[in-house]
Design a protein around this motif. Structure first.
Motif, PDB file in Angstrom:
ATOM      1  N   HIS A 134      55.313 -22.497  17.886  1.00  0.00           N
ATOM      2  CA  HIS A 134      55.110 -21.630  19.049  1.00  0.00           C
ATOM      3  C   HIS A 134      54.352 -20.374  18.631  1.00  0.00           C
ATOM      4  O   HIS A 134      54.431 -19.936  17.495  1.00  0.00           O
ATOM      5  N   VAL A 135      53.643 -19.786  19.578  1.00  0.00           N
ATOM      6  CA  VAL A 135      53.014 -18.491  19.363  1.00  0.00           C
ATOM      7  C   VAL A 135      53.496 -17.542  20.454  1.00  0.00           C
ATOM      8  O   VAL A 135      53.639 -17.926  21.623  1.00  0.00           O
ATOM      9  N   ARG A 136      53.762 -16.310  20.062  1.00  0.00           N
ATOM     10  CA  ARG A 136      54.113 -15.261  21.007  1.00  0.00           C
ATOM     11  C   ARG A 136      53.159 -14.093  20.790  1.00  0.00           C
ATOM     12  O   ARG A 136      52.951 -13.664  19.646  1.00  0.00           O
ATOM     13  N   VAL A 137      52.580 -13.609  21.873  1.00  0.00           N
ATOM     14  CA  VAL A 137      51.646 -12.482  21.813  1.00  0.00           C
ATOM     15  C   VAL A 137      52.191 -11.372  22.693  1.00  0.00           C
ATOM     16  O   VAL A 137      52.528 -11.603  23.863  1.00  0.00           O
ATOM     17  N   GLU A 138      52.288 -10.155  22.167  1.00  0.00           N
ATOM     18  CA  GLU A 138      52.763  -9.000  22.915  1.00  0.00           C
ATOM     19  C   GLU A 138      51.694  -7.910  22.857  1.00  0.00           C
ATOM     20  O   GLU A 138      51.215  -7.568  21.772  1.00  0.00           O
ATOM     21  N   VAL A 139      51.332  -7.363  23.997  1.00  0.00           N
ATOM     22  CA  VAL A 139      50.265  -6.359  24.072  1.00  0.00           C
ATOM     23  C   VAL A 139      50.879  -4.984  24.297  1.00  0.00           C
ATOM     24  O   VAL A 139      51.557  -4.753  25.303  1.00  0.00           O
ATOM     25  N   ASP A 162      54.348 -16.529  25.738  1.00  0.00           N
ATOM     26  CA  ASP A 162      54.880 -17.546  24.833  1.00  0.00           C
ATOM     27  C   ASP A 162      54.166 -18.852  25.120  1.00  0.00           C
ATOM     28  O   ASP A 162      54.012 -19.246  26.291  1.00  0.00           O
ATOM     29  N   HIS A 163      53.740 -19.541  24.054  1.00  0.00           N
ATOM     30  CA  HIS A 163      53.002 -20.785  24.268  1.00  0.00           C
ATOM     31  C   HIS A 163      53.278 -21.769  23.131  1.00  0.00           C
ATOM     32  O   HIS A 163      53.196 -21.399  21.957  1.00  0.00           O
ATOM     33  N   PRO A 164      53.609 -23.036  23.456  1.00  0.00           N
ATOM     34  CA  PRO A 164      53.782 -24.051  22.405  1.00  0.00           C
ATOM     35  C   PRO A 164      52.428 -24.486  21.874  1.00  0.00           C
ATOM     36  O   PRO A 164      51.472 -24.649  22.633  1.00  0.00           O
ATOM     37  N   LEU A 165      52.340 -24.686  20.572  1.00  0.00           N
ATOM     38  CA  LEU A 165      51.090 -25.088  19.943  1.00  0.00           C
ATOM     39  C   LEU A 165      51.055 -26.595  19.729  1.00  0.00           C
ATOM     40  O   LEU A 165      52.083 -27.229  19.498  1.00  0.00           O
ATOM     41  N   GLY A 166      49.847 -27.149  19.818  1.00  0.00           N
ATOM     42  CA  GLY A 166      49.675 -28.554  19.516  1.00  0.00           C
ATOM     43  C   GLY A 166      50.143 -29.504  20.592  1.00  0.00           C
ATOM     44  O   GLY A 166      50.206 -30.711  20.378  1.00  0.00           O
ATOM     45  N   GLY A 167      50.457 -28.993  21.783  1.00  0.00           N
ATOM     46  CA  GLY A 167      50.934 -29.848  22.862  1.00  0.00           C
ATOM     47  C   GLY A 167      49.960 -29.910  24.019  1.00  0.00           C
ATOM     48  O   GLY A 167      48.851 -29.371  23.961  1.00  0.00           O
ATOM     49  N   SER A 168      50.390 -30.572  25.075  1.00  0.00           N
ATOM     50  CA  SER A 168      49.538 -30.734  26.258  1.00  0.00           C
ATOM     51  C   SER A 168      49.930 -29.796  27.392  1.00  0.00           C
ATOM     52  O   SER A 168      49.348 -29.843  28.464  1.00  0.00           O
ATOM     53  N   GLU A 169      50.911 -28.924  27.156  1.00  0.00           N
ATOM     54  CA  GLU A 169      51.364 -28.022  28.211  1.00  0.00           C
ATOM     55  C   GLU A 169      50.245 -27.044  28.575  1.00  0.00           C
ATOM     56  O   GLU A 169      49.605 -26.446  27.718  1.00  0.00           O
TER      57      GLU A 169
END
Length: 207
Positions: A134-139, A162-169
């Protein structure tokens, strides 16, 4: 903190104030951190168990700085202060595909995270966490664009993703409000310490 040079598989211990070159990768072990100073007081504060590869450090034909990094894992706080201004909102909307296309007068910073990327063409301070797929980015300040091959979204100060990596979502999970933890306060102090050092005009890493 370890350094891997392009074309060499062997790591070496990072030395204070090493000038960073294109193709260098820095890796922090447990209980280690690294601080990188870019031009114009931009910084990257890299937490423990993190890998940051500098795959592009270049100038385009208009003199804009093009800084490309690959963040494979870990935690880092980036504070980018480009000398040249970002493109307008209209240019951003029209120029975006998988990445932001810079205007004629914009320094661009891009961080690749698996199939996703973060692009900054204006002043921005933000945090990136990559772990367990997963990746989380906070600004914290400014704005950035988070993009995948399927879509993109602009995040502004006070928003996180928040975003899952390597998936189709395809749906992005965006949240309002940011809760700062001890790392955030420490990273701010480390930025100030880096910027208080004498300037010599070179990129440098602090172990």
């Amino acid at each position: 903190v370890m350094l891997t040079r392009p074309g060499l598989a062997k790591e070496e211990a990072m030395v204070m104030n090493t000038p960073i070159q294109e193709g260098f990768q820095i890796s922090s072990l447990a209980d280690s951190v690294a601080a990188v100073e870019f031009e114009h007081d931009s910084t990257a504060i890299v937490g423990q168990r993190s890998d940051l590869l500098f795959h592009q450090l270049a100038l385009d034909s208009n003199g804009n700085r093009l800084t490309g990094m690959t963040f494979e894992q870990g935690l880092a706080t980036f504070h980018f202060l480009p000398q040249h201004h970002s493109p307008s909102s209209k240019e951003q909307r029209e120029g975006l595909g998988a990445a932001l296309v810079p205007s004629a007068h914009a320094d661009v910073y891009q961080i690749n995270i698996s199939e996703a990327n973060v692009t900054v063409a204006g002043k921005c301070r933000f945090r990136v966490d990559v772990k367990r797929g997963h990746v989380r980015v906070e600004v914290f300040k400014g704005k950035l664009v988070f993009a995948t091959p399927l879509q993109h979204v602009e995040l502004t100060a006070g928003e996180s993703l928040d975003h899952p990596l390597g998936g189709s979502e395809t749906a992005f999970h965006i949240h309002e409000g940011i809760w700062k933890d001890p790392w955030d306060g420490w990273a701010e102090l480390e930025e100030q310490a880096v910027l208080s050092q004498p300037k010599n005009g070179a990129k440098k890493s602090k172990q």
